[in-house]
Design an enzyme around this catalytic site. Structure first.
Site, PDB file in Angstrom:
ATOM      1  N   ASP A   1      47.191  39.987  27.154  1.00 26.40           N
ATOM      2  CA  ASP A   1      45.946  40.096  27.906  1.00 26.40           C
ATOM      3  C   ASP A   1      44.904  39.098  27.426  1.00 26.40           C
ATOM      4  OD1 ASP A   1      46.670  42.249  29.427  1.00 26.40           O
ATOM      5  OD2 ASP A   1      45.891  43.738  28.029  1.00 26.40           O
TER       6      ASP A   1
ATOM      7  N   LYS B   1      43.780  39.499  33.504  1.00 29.38           N
ATOM      8  CA  LYS B   1      43.474  39.679  34.931  1.00 29.38           C
ATOM      9  C   LYS B   1      42.536  38.615  35.466  1.00 29.38           C
ATOM     10  CE  LYS B   1      44.863  44.318  35.605  1.00 29.38           C
ATOM     11  NZ  LYS B   1      44.647  44.938  34.294  1.00 29.38           N
TER      12      LYS B   1
ATOM     13  N   MET C   1      33.451  49.553  29.216  1.00 28.40           N
ATOM     14  CA  MET C   1      33.227  48.798  30.457  1.00 28.40           C
ATOM     15  C   MET C   1      31.844  49.024  31.065  1.00 28.40           C
ATOM     16  SD  MET C   1      37.037  48.918  32.066  1.00 28.40           S
ATOM     17  CE  MET C   1      37.676  50.364  31.275  1.00 28.40           C
TER      18      MET C   1
END
Ligand code: SAH
Length: 255
Positions: free
Chosen positions: A40, A61, A169
């Site tokens: 990642d 991502k 987040m």
């Protein structure tokens, strides 16, 4: 879909929150066996030294369109497991915390591919270590909740379900999070601690209350951060001596 590789093993490894030496010993040993590593964003490049001969594939991502990212990662994992015996999926923090592990496990299991999960240090725990503010406190903090501030539909949500709440987040939404926390019933004076890049040499910790949380937006801008609210954010009586300047920490061996 081509035939499953019956002897392939996919090992999900939690890399920990930052610096390479925060991976577990088991994680490092499994990583050294990898033929291919799907990793990642936010993974320390120094981890490559544990598996220098493996093929390293960045599946962060950010490199994909938002809607198709996870589907593409699942497809890449399946492809890797069909062409290699020992595949490592390296994830930031712990794979079981906000890592969409369930989707990747389902994709592999649906093709009969064996999996193993090696835990890692999740950001909430690294932040508590960084700030030296324990998440549980004898007598006043007996429960901890890990929440994502953003729902999968992109809505900001806050709750008051435990003595200590840690929000992941939320970095881009701190002023709004302050309002949501108030709506959820947290008094304005409740202690809040924000830690960004916990576990990295440039980690930053700031202390606030629910009312003043918006002040954290500027210093933590564009950095991964967790927000700890309640008992686990309370200051201790004595101030923290500066660890970086402690002689015992000067000669740490490189990972
Ligand atoms: N599986 C990861 C979480 C992935 S979700 C874990 O267990 O830690 C990504 C969120 O994790 C970021 O938005 C941020 O809230 C948090 N995060 C990841 N690394 C961090 C770090 N080093 N310091 C503070 N927060 C971090």
């Amino acid at each position: 879909m081509s035939q499953a590789n019956a002897s392939a093993l996919v090992v999900f490894i939690g890399a920990g929150p930052g610096a390479a030496d925060l991976i577990t010993l088991r994680g490092a040993r499994r990583l050294a066996l990898a033929e291919v590593v799907l990793f990642d964003a936010l993974i320390d490049p120094a981890l490559r030294e544990y598996a220098p001969n493996a093929r390293w594939i960045n599946v962060g991502k950010r490199g994909f369109g938002h809607a198709t990212g996870q589907t593409q990662i699942n497809a890449l994992l399946l492809q890797a497991a069909q062409t290699h015996q020992y595949v490592v999926r390296l994830k930031g923090g712990d794979p079981s915390v906000f890592g969409r592990l369930e989707e990747e496990l389902e994709a592999l299991r649906s093709q009969g591919i064996a999996c193993e999960v090696v835990p890692g240090v999740t950001a909430a725990l690294a932040a508590a270590a960084q700030s030296q503010r324990p998440l549980t406190r004898r007598g006043i903090g007996r429960s901890v909740s890990l929440s994502t501030a953003m729902t999968h539909l992109g809505q900001l949500q806050a709750s008051r379900s435990a003595d200590t709440e840690v929000f992941y987040m939320a970095g881009r939404q701190l002023p709004a999070l302050s309002r949501k926390l108030t709506e959820a019933g947290w008094p304005g004076t409740t202690a809040v601690c924000v830690v960004s890049r916990a576990g990295w040499p440039d980690a930053l910790t700031t202390w606030h209350s629910v009312t003043t949380l918006a002040d954290a937006a500027a210093p933590h801008a564009e950095r991964p951060a967790v927000v700890t609210v309640g008992a686990g954010a309370l200051a201790l009586t004595h101030k923290t001596p500066c660890l970086e300047r402690h002689p015992a920490c000067q000669n740490e061996p490189a990972p």
